[in-house]
Design a protein around this motif. Structure first.
Motif, PDB file in Angstrom:
ATOM      1  N   GLY A 136       0.792  -1.226   0.000  1.00  0.00           N
ATOM      2  CA  GLY A 136       0.000   0.000   0.000  1.00  0.00           C
ATOM      3  C   GLY A 136       0.822   1.273   0.000  1.00  0.00           C
ATOM      4  O   GLY A 136       0.293   2.341  -0.280  1.00  0.00           O
ATOM      5  N   ALA A 137       2.096   1.209   0.303  1.00  0.00           N
ATOM      6  CA  ALA A 137       2.937   2.413   0.303  1.00  0.00           C
ATOM      7  C   ALA A 137       3.631   2.525  -1.052  1.00  0.00           C
ATOM      8  O   ALA A 137       3.888   1.533  -1.727  1.00  0.00           O
ATOM      9  CB  ALA A 137       3.980   2.330   1.405  1.00  0.00           C
ATOM     10  N   VAL A 138       3.928   3.748  -1.446  1.00  0.00           N
ATOM     11  CA  VAL A 138       4.604   3.995  -2.717  1.00  0.00           C
ATOM     12  C   VAL A 138       5.976   4.585  -2.420  1.00  0.00           C
ATOM     13  O   VAL A 138       6.094   5.569  -1.684  1.00  0.00           O
ATOM     14  CB  VAL A 138       3.789   4.959  -3.611  1.00  0.00           C
ATOM     15  CG1 VAL A 138       4.528   5.240  -4.908  1.00  0.00           C
ATOM     16  CG2 VAL A 138       2.414   4.397  -3.895  1.00  0.00           C
ATOM     17  N   TYR A 139       7.003   3.961  -2.999  1.00  0.00           N
ATOM     18  CA  TYR A 139       8.378   4.420  -2.807  1.00  0.00           C
ATOM     19  C   TYR A 139       8.960   4.769  -4.167  1.00  0.00           C
ATOM     20  O   TYR A 139       8.772   4.055  -5.140  1.00  0.00           O
ATOM     21  CB  TYR A 139       9.235   3.316  -2.177  1.00  0.00           C
ATOM     22  CG  TYR A 139       8.702   2.799  -0.853  1.00  0.00           C
ATOM     23  CD1 TYR A 139       8.951   3.480   0.328  1.00  0.00           C
ATOM     24  CD2 TYR A 139       7.954   1.626  -0.798  1.00  0.00           C
ATOM     25  CE1 TYR A 139       8.461   3.008   1.536  1.00  0.00           C
ATOM     26  CE2 TYR A 139       7.462   1.142   0.401  1.00  0.00           C
ATOM     27  CZ  TYR A 139       7.717   1.830   1.559  1.00  0.00           C
ATOM     28  OH  TYR A 139       7.231   1.371   2.752  1.00  0.00           O
ATOM     29  N   SER A 140       9.708   5.862  -4.212  1.00  0.00           N
ATOM     30  CA  SER A 140      10.395   6.257  -5.435  1.00  0.00           C
ATOM     31  C   SER A 140      11.886   5.935  -5.233  1.00  0.00           C
ATOM     32  O   SER A 140      12.564   6.585  -4.430  1.00  0.00           O
ATOM     33  CB  SER A 140      10.206   7.755  -5.698  1.00  0.00           C
ATOM     34  OG  SER A 140      10.847   8.114  -6.898  1.00  0.00           O
ATOM     35  N   VAL A 141      12.349   4.903  -5.944  1.00  0.00           N
ATOM     36  CA  VAL A 141      13.741   4.465  -5.775  1.00  0.00           C
ATOM     37  C   VAL A 141      14.384   4.240  -7.141  1.00  0.00           C
ATOM     38  O   VAL A 141      13.707   4.133  -8.162  1.00  0.00           O
ATOM     39  CB  VAL A 141      13.832   3.154  -4.956  1.00  0.00           C
ATOM     40  CG1 VAL A 141      13.375   3.350  -3.535  1.00  0.00           C
ATOM     41  CG2 VAL A 141      13.049   2.044  -5.607  1.00  0.00           C
TER      42      VAL A 141
END
Length: 113
Positions: free
Chosen positions: A37-42
């Protein structure tokens, strides 16, 4: 495993790691990752290298579990061999006693005649 085989596997693993690193570096753009459910920009390179490391750890754990299972089987077979060797020794002693008994009874028979 023999030393040569271990060296060969190590060289293959290092070549594979080099290819993964080159692939990761050539794909270094940022990507959005959705995880629980979390969005990470990597960086895509981190995702590639992280996935390769995670895969290597999974393979290592599976191999370790297999080796542990094999160690238990080896211990079981060693105990079984030890028990069978003890039974064999007891059977040999019993055969020796029976041969001695037969020898004594045949000597007694010859003396009586």
């Amino acid at each position: 495993m023999s030393g040569e085989r271990i060296q060969f596997i190590l060289v293959i693993a290092l070549i594979f790691a080099l290819f993964v690193a080159i692939f990761a570096i050539s794909n270094a753009e940022k990507v959005d990752i959705r995880f629980f459910g979390a969005v990470y920009s990597v960086s895509q390179a981190l995702v590639i290298i992280g996935s390769a490391v995670f895969g290597a750890l999974v393979v290592m754990l599976l191999g370790l579990m297999s080796r542990i299972r094999m160690a238990f089987k080896i211990r079981e077979y060693k105990n079984k061999i030890k028990n069978l060797e003890n039974e064999l020794e007891e059977a040999r002693k019993e055969i020796g006693k029976l041969k001695e008994s037969i020898k004594n009874s045949s000597n007694n028979t010859v003396e009586n005649n």
